[in-house]
Design a protein around this motif. Structure first.
Motif, PDB file in Angstrom:
ATOM      1  N   PHE A  55      81.071 -10.441  54.716  1.00  0.00           N
ATOM      2  CA  PHE A  55      80.501 -11.756  54.998  1.00  0.00           C
ATOM      3  C   PHE A  55      81.594 -12.577  55.673  1.00  0.00           C
ATOM      4  O   PHE A  55      82.579 -12.945  55.036  1.00  0.00           O
ATOM      5  N   ASP A  56      81.414 -12.843  56.972  1.00  0.00           N
ATOM      6  CA  ASP A  56      82.464 -13.506  57.735  1.00  0.00           C
ATOM      7  C   ASP A  56      82.009 -14.880  58.220  1.00  0.00           C
ATOM      8  O   ASP A  56      80.875 -15.320  57.953  1.00  0.00           O
ATOM      9  N   LYS A  57      82.881 -15.566  58.925  1.00  0.00           N
ATOM     10  CA  LYS A  57      82.582 -16.915  59.393  1.00  0.00           C
ATOM     11  C   LYS A  57      81.371 -16.960  60.331  1.00  0.00           C
ATOM     12  O   LYS A  57      80.529 -17.858  60.201  1.00  0.00           O
ATOM     13  N   PRO A  58      81.247 -16.042  61.300  1.00  0.00           N
ATOM     14  CA  PRO A  58      80.044 -16.068  62.139  1.00  0.00           C
ATOM     15  C   PRO A  58      78.749 -15.850  61.350  1.00  0.00           C
ATOM     16  O   PRO A  58      77.713 -16.399  61.711  1.00  0.00           O
ATOM     17  N   ALA A  59      78.813 -15.077  60.272  1.00  0.00           N
ATOM     18  CA  ALA A  59      77.629 -14.911  59.423  1.00  0.00           C
ATOM     19  C   ALA A  59      77.259 -16.242  58.786  1.00  0.00           C
ATOM     20  O   ALA A  59      76.084 -16.644  58.777  1.00  0.00           O
ATOM     21  N   SER A  60      78.263 -16.937  58.266  1.00  0.00           N
ATOM     22  CA  SER A  60      78.016 -18.222  57.626  1.00  0.00           C
ATOM     23  C   SER A  60      77.455 -19.241  58.614  1.00  0.00           C
ATOM     24  O   SER A  60      76.553 -20.021  58.274  1.00  0.00           O
ATOM     25  N   SER A  61      77.975 -19.248  59.837  1.00  0.00           N
ATOM     26  CA  SER A  61      77.560 -20.264  60.809  1.00  0.00           C
ATOM     27  C   SER A  61      76.236 -19.937  61.488  1.00  0.00           C
ATOM     28  O   SER A  61      75.524 -20.834  61.942  1.00  0.00           O
ATOM     29  N   ASN A  62      75.876 -18.659  61.559  1.00  0.00           N
ATOM     30  CA  ASN A  62      74.643 -18.281  62.256  1.00  0.00           C
ATOM     31  C   ASN A  62      73.426 -18.174  61.344  1.00  0.00           C
ATOM     32  O   ASN A  62      72.297 -18.212  61.829  1.00  0.00           O
ATOM     33  N   LEU A  63      73.642 -18.030  60.059  1.00  0.00           N
ATOM     34  CA  LEU A  63      72.516 -17.973  59.134  1.00  0.00           C
ATOM     35  C   LEU A  63      72.051 -19.380  58.782  1.00  0.00           C
ATOM     36  O   LEU A  63      72.852 -20.307  58.648  1.00  0.00           O
ATOM     37  N   ASN A  64      70.738 -19.534  58.636  1.00  0.00           N
ATOM     38  CA  ASN A  64      70.183 -20.796  58.160  1.00  0.00           C
ATOM     39  C   ASN A  64      70.694 -21.055  56.744  1.00  0.00           C
ATOM     40  O   ASN A  64      70.623 -20.181  55.879  1.00  0.00           O
ATOM     41  N   LYS A  65      71.195 -22.232  56.499  1.00  0.00           N
ATOM     42  CA  LYS A  65      71.776 -22.540  55.193  1.00  0.00           C
ATOM     43  C   LYS A  65      70.746 -22.535  54.064  1.00  0.00           C
ATOM     44  O   LYS A  65      71.116 -22.533  52.885  1.00  0.00           O
ATOM     45  N   SER A  66      69.468 -22.537  54.420  1.00  0.00           N
ATOM     46  CA  SER A  66      68.430 -22.499  53.385  1.00  0.00           C
ATOM     47  C   SER A  66      67.867 -21.091  53.187  1.00  0.00           C
ATOM     48  O   SER A  66      66.938 -20.911  52.386  1.00  0.00           O
TER      49      SER A  66
END
Length: 279
Positions: A96-107
């Motif tokens: 789980f990397d930074k691009p995963a965190s930024s590209n996934l909908n937070k909900s």
């Protein structure tokens, strides 16, 4: 004559439509890269361990080259589009990397292990469910099992990891082993859940300073898992994408050939390859 042609066309159209609907309902597993998977299961799109960084944007972990060592085989927007659920076995950067965190909908709905609750809270995800033992989600039973990300001092350094077992009516049971070395707990999990498919991280990763201690299964440990796998087909991933993974697809294939383990038992997908699972 026109009526006959129309009837034939209608029959053909119905058959094609039925085939299309049927094909969409078949469970599939697609290897995106490393341990990142897209699983179509019980009509839901499940993303597992998203590492979405471009090639060479993460520091080396073995002093060889920057990670990941290969590019994604598909656009990020295609990976995250219409995802119903994200399962994260642990939060090391190759899962789980930074691009995963930024590209996934937070909900988006997430299934996580207890050790990662605060991590996802800090990342701003609002719909993360900690699974201690198991959870039923949209008719899918998701069981969490423990992993051992190394041994001795290395295990303490690497921290907590988990595996997950998916079960649903009219679907194969899938055991996602996660980052772990071979151990008796996995053997017992196989006996308990009797999976139809086991997805194993077989890259033989090691960390600097502890080169003799694998932190995930290598080719020999994967063979031990296969020997204990019962009826399950084994899908081996987490290879040829990181500089600290020393078991390659070629090495694993050779070991399987030497032990006369065929493709009917051990499946080694390429990046981007989609496998249709038997129900």
């Amino acid at each position: 004559m026109k009526k006959v042609i129309f009837a034939m066309a209608l029959t053909l159209s119905s058959a094609l439509l039925f085939a299309q609907v049927n094909s969409k309902t078949k469970p599939t597993v697609q290897l995106v890269r490393n341990a990142t998977l897209l699983i179509d299961y019980a009509g839901k799109k499940i993303l597992v361990d998203p590492m979405l960084s471009p090639k060479g944007t993460i520091d080396s972990w073995a002093g060889i080259q920057k990670n990941p060592t290969v590019e994604l085989t598909m656009p990020i927007e295609n990976i995250v589009k219409n995802v119903d659920l994200v399962i994260v076995t642990h939060t090391h950067e190759d899962h789980f990397d930074k691009p995963a965190s930024s590209n996934l909908n937070k909900s988006v709905e997430l299934i996580i292990q207890p050790a990662d609750k605060e991590f996802f809270k800090k990342e701003g995800f609002t719909n993360a469910t900690v699974v201690e033992d198991k959870k039923v989600w949209n008719g899918i039973t998701i069981n969490r099992v423990e992993g051992k990300h190394g041994s001795g001092t290395v295990l303490e350094m690497m921290g907590k990891t988990s595996g997950f077992v998916l079960q649903a009516k009219n679907q194969p049971t899938i055991y996602i082993v996660g980052d772990t070395i071979w151990n008796d707990d996995i053997k017992n999990d196989i006996k308990k859940f009797k999976p139809d498919y086991i997805i194993v991280n077989s890259g033989g990763a090691r960390i600097k300073g502890f080169e003799d201690i694998p932190i995930i299964m290598n080719e020999m440990q994967t063979m031990a898992l296969i020997a204990a796998s019962g009826k399950a087909k084994v899908i081996a991933v987490h290879m040829d994408a990181l500089d600290h993974c020393f078991t390659t697809r070629a090495i694993l294939k050779k070991k399987a050939t030497d032990l006369k383990i065929g493709k009917h038992k051990l499946i080694i997908p390429e990046d981007g390859e989609k496998l249709t699972l038997s129900v």
